[in-house]
Design a protein around this motif. Structure first.
Motif, PDB file in Angstrom:
ATOM      1  N   LYS A 181      -6.078 -24.333  59.537  1.00 58.22           N
ATOM      2  CA  LYS A 181      -4.905 -24.361  58.744  1.00 58.22           C
ATOM      3  C   LYS A 181      -4.607 -25.692  58.377  1.00 58.22           C
ATOM      4  CE  LYS A 181      -0.444 -22.038  58.676  1.00 58.22           C
ATOM      5  NZ  LYS A 181       0.452 -21.470  59.556  1.00 58.22           N
ATOM      6  N   THR A 182      -4.547 -26.406  57.216  1.00 55.23           N
ATOM      7  CA  THR A 182      -3.997 -27.434  56.688  1.00 55.23           C
ATOM      8  C   THR A 182      -2.617 -27.906  57.161  1.00 55.23           C
ATOM      9  OG1 THR A 182      -4.924 -26.665  54.612  1.00 55.23           O
ATOM     10  CG2 THR A 182      -4.572 -28.942  54.910  1.00 55.23           C
ATOM     11  N   LYS A 189      11.204 -23.566  53.532  1.00 54.18           N
ATOM     12  CA  LYS A 189      10.396 -23.332  52.380  1.00 54.18           C
ATOM     13  C   LYS A 189      11.333 -22.459  51.525  1.00 54.18           C
ATOM     14  CE  LYS A 189       6.340 -23.933  54.914  1.00 54.18           C
ATOM     15  NZ  LYS A 189       5.251 -23.196  55.658  1.00 54.18           N
ATOM     16  N   ASP A 204      -2.800 -26.030  49.972  1.00 57.57           N
ATOM     17  CA  ASP A 204      -1.685 -26.693  50.177  1.00 57.57           C
ATOM     18  C   ASP A 204      -0.335 -26.244  49.624  1.00 57.57           C
ATOM     19  OD1 ASP A 204      -3.255 -28.452  51.406  1.00 57.57           O
ATOM     20  OD2 ASP A 204      -3.727 -29.853  49.640  1.00 57.57           O
ATOM     21  N   GLU A 240       1.176 -23.754  51.698  1.00 52.66           N
ATOM     22  CA  GLU A 240       1.840 -24.274  52.828  1.00 52.66           C
ATOM     23  C   GLU A 240       3.421 -24.811  52.520  1.00 52.66           C
ATOM     24  OE1 GLU A 240       1.020 -24.565  56.213  1.00 52.66           O
ATOM     25  OE2 GLU A 240      -0.476 -22.869  55.368  1.00 52.66           O
TER      26      GLU A 240
END
Lengths: 323, 274
Positions: B5-6, B15, B42, B45
């Motif tokens: 997971k980046t 978020k 990305d 995320e």
């Protein structure tokens, strides 16, 4: 100092540059423009007419990364430009470089412009006659501003040295150049058929109703400013990465006074809301405001703004007809 | 090997809740979001993707911070959907030409019913037809990302900007600005009916770069000179019917004055000729 080079030896001279350094010269294409010319393309260099697009983008770039940032740190880009020889710049183009030099190199030292400019050699090409019907440089007192200037004499070219940088080039290729003892007079440097603009003093004409002739034909498309070799306005944008929104770059792009966004400030106020104000602003900057600040007309009379205008608005004619 | 997971640096702690919804349309604009292949992981995320029925099986219907709507209102169902989304969203973005200007499906407004009636879906009993109209004719829209399809980068730029507390300012200058910077030949000069001078840019003049004239998919530019554009096209030999059709293809509903201007400029030309 004036030299002479044989017509067929000019290409040898230019090919020499294209081989060792970068040569930038006009190529015809669909619309003539300055491009990087490879050795084998030297024979295709287009000198019949002036170019549709100016050489501006090689110095004042359309899209330039001013710096990159990551978190709270700023990184300036490495600015390196290889030695570049520009060939085929007309007197108007050369003066345009001179005027941009004033803006980007005199009071404000713009590192990006300077880096591109420093390592370049300006080789001019004289027009005996106006190459386009839109030309009007005759009234604008263009100066001598070049490293070398080429005068086409059919069988040979006269080459006038304008700077130490120019002298250096001649030295490098001395076998090709013959030193001759003449001077090129001011009269010879005059370009025939380029005196269309009858007056460059438009100070008292701001409220003249005749401007409307141009305004009615204006789409505010900014072709004029984008094709202008002297227009130097820009805007800055930040571009960030999706993988880290605090990382990215700040980019400088060409801007234009012809569009609404140009004079928009915080609070959504637009200073030049009317098309008329924007239309006149460009012409007044070219012929008035720049002169007040730098002592010369910004406009060099190349006529590209008229040639490239979708409706061919001829501001020269509009000014000429004003009483 | 599956990449772990980046880890996104500086991802916001809270978020924003984001949803992508499509109503009547070809879903091409939703594809534009996905065409950001290199950055899509990305992106996920950075945001809390609550709903994206086009690609997601589980879609949460609750309050959203940002809702992207693709497509135009063409059925009663659509209408209910946009109203629901508006009620549940802090910020609504019209994504793509259909949502922003009505695009090609809205062209129906400019032709007689008998011309298209035979094409309407008859099989679906409960489909209640409404006049095809862009989203902002029914609900308040906070931001527009126009284009057919929209520029995929513009979508990401918008999301990154709002995460940094900024709403990007829509590009309002005509297509010509970028087109000239791209070194293109003016297609009006070669006799093509290019609508670049009256169309909002931001597309990097992609069509003209490829040799196709601008059809106006991003809608009218802020201060277009419509009268002059019509005059230019007439001078190039295009008749009023053609001009009207061309201008209405993508942005007809955003040019309600078109008939009036065509009539008015005609009278002017007529007066001049006498």
């Amino acid at each position: 100092m004036v030299y002479r080079i044989k017509r067929d030896e000019l290409n040898i001279f230019l090919e020499g540059f294209a081989r060792k350094n970068q040569l930038v010269a006009p190529l015809k294409g669909k619309l003539a423009k300055f491009e990087l010319v490879k050795e084998e393309q030297v024979k295709d260099i287009y000198l019949e007419k002036n170019t549709y697009f100016p050489a501006k983008e090689f110095f004042f770039k359309k899209n330039e990364t001013v710096f990159t940032f990551k978190d709270n740190k700023i990184q300036e880009p490495k600015l390196e430009t290889p030695k570049r020889i520009f060939f085929g710049l007309r007197r108007c183009d050369l003066n345009a470089v001179k005027h941009q030099d004033k803006v980007f190199m005199e009071q404000i030292k713009d590192p990006y412009y300077m880096a591109a400019r420093e390592n370049s050699y300006l080789l001019g090409f004289h027009c005996w006659e106006a190459p386009s019907k839109y030309c009007f440089c005759g009234t604008l007192n263009l100066a001598d501003y070049y490293d070398l200037m080429f005068y086409d004499k059919k069988d040979y070219f006269l080459v006038e040295v304008g700077s130490d940088k120019g002298k250096e080039l001649i030295k490098e290729f001395k076998t090709l150049f013959e030193d001759i003892d003449i001077t090129i007079t001011k009269e010879e440097k005059k370009i025939k058929g380029a005196d269309r603009l009858l007056k460059d003093d438009i100070k008292g004409l701001y409220d003249h109703p005749d401007w409307q002739k141009g305004v009615n034909q204006c789409l505010s498309c900014a072709a004029c400013t984008n094709l202008c070799p002297t227009c130097y306005c820009f805007e800055l944008h930040d571009e960030t990465k999706t993988s880290n929104i605090q990382e990215g770059k700040r980019v400088r792009n060409w801007s234009s006074c012809q569009v609404l966004d140009f004079s928009r400030v915080a609070g959504e106020h637009v200073f030049r809301q009317k098309r008329e104000e924007r239309f006149k602003h460009r012409i007044y900057h070219q012929l008035e405001y720049f002169k007040e600040r730098y002592g010369v007309n910004m406009c060099v009379g190349c006529g590209r703004c008229i040639q490239g205008c979708p409706t061919r608005i001829d501001f020269v004619q509009i000014i000429n007809e004003m009483k | 090997m599956v990449k772990a997971k980046t880890i996104i640096k500086n991802a916001p702690k809270i978020k924003p809740k984001v949803a992508f919804y499509g109503i009547t349309g070809c879903a091409g604009c939703l594809l534009s979001v996905l065409f950001n292949e290199d950055e899509i992981l990305d992106l996920i995320e950075l945001i809390d993707l609550k709903a994206f029925p086009f690609i997601k099986e589980v879609n949460v219907e609750e309050k959203y911070d940002y809702v992207f709507i693709e497509g135009l209102v063409a059925s009663k169902e659509d209408l209910e959907e946009v109203k629901r989304l508006r009620e549940n969203a802090t910020f609504v973005v019209s994504l793509g030409a259909c949502a922003c200007t009505g695009c090609i499906p809205a062209y129906r407004n400019f032709t007689l019913k008998e011309n298209y009636e035979h094409l309407l879906y008859k099989k679906v009993e409960d489909l209640e037809d409404v006049q095809p109209t862009p989203v902002d004719m029914h609900i308040k829209v906070d931001h527009y990302i126009p284009g057919c399809p929209p520029n995929k980068k513009e979508i990401l730029t918008f999301i990154r900007s709002v995460l940094r507390g900024k709403i990007p300012i829509p590009y309002s200058s005509p297509v010509c600005v970028e087109c000239r910077q791209n070194g293109n030949e003016c297609l009006l000069d070669v006799g093509k009916p290019c609508l670049g001078p009256i169309t909002a840019g931001g597309c990097n003049s992609v069509c003209i770069n490829g040799g196709l004239e601008c059809w106006g998919c991003r809608g009218p530019s802020k201060d277009m000179n419509l009268e002059l554009m019509i005059k230019i096209l007439r001078e190039k030999g295009f008749d009023d019917k053609f001009i009207q059709d061309r201008m209405r293809t993508f942005a007809g509903l955003k040019l309600p004055m078109l008939d009036e201007v065509i009539k008015h400029t005609k009278e002017k030309v007529g007066a001049k000729n006498e």
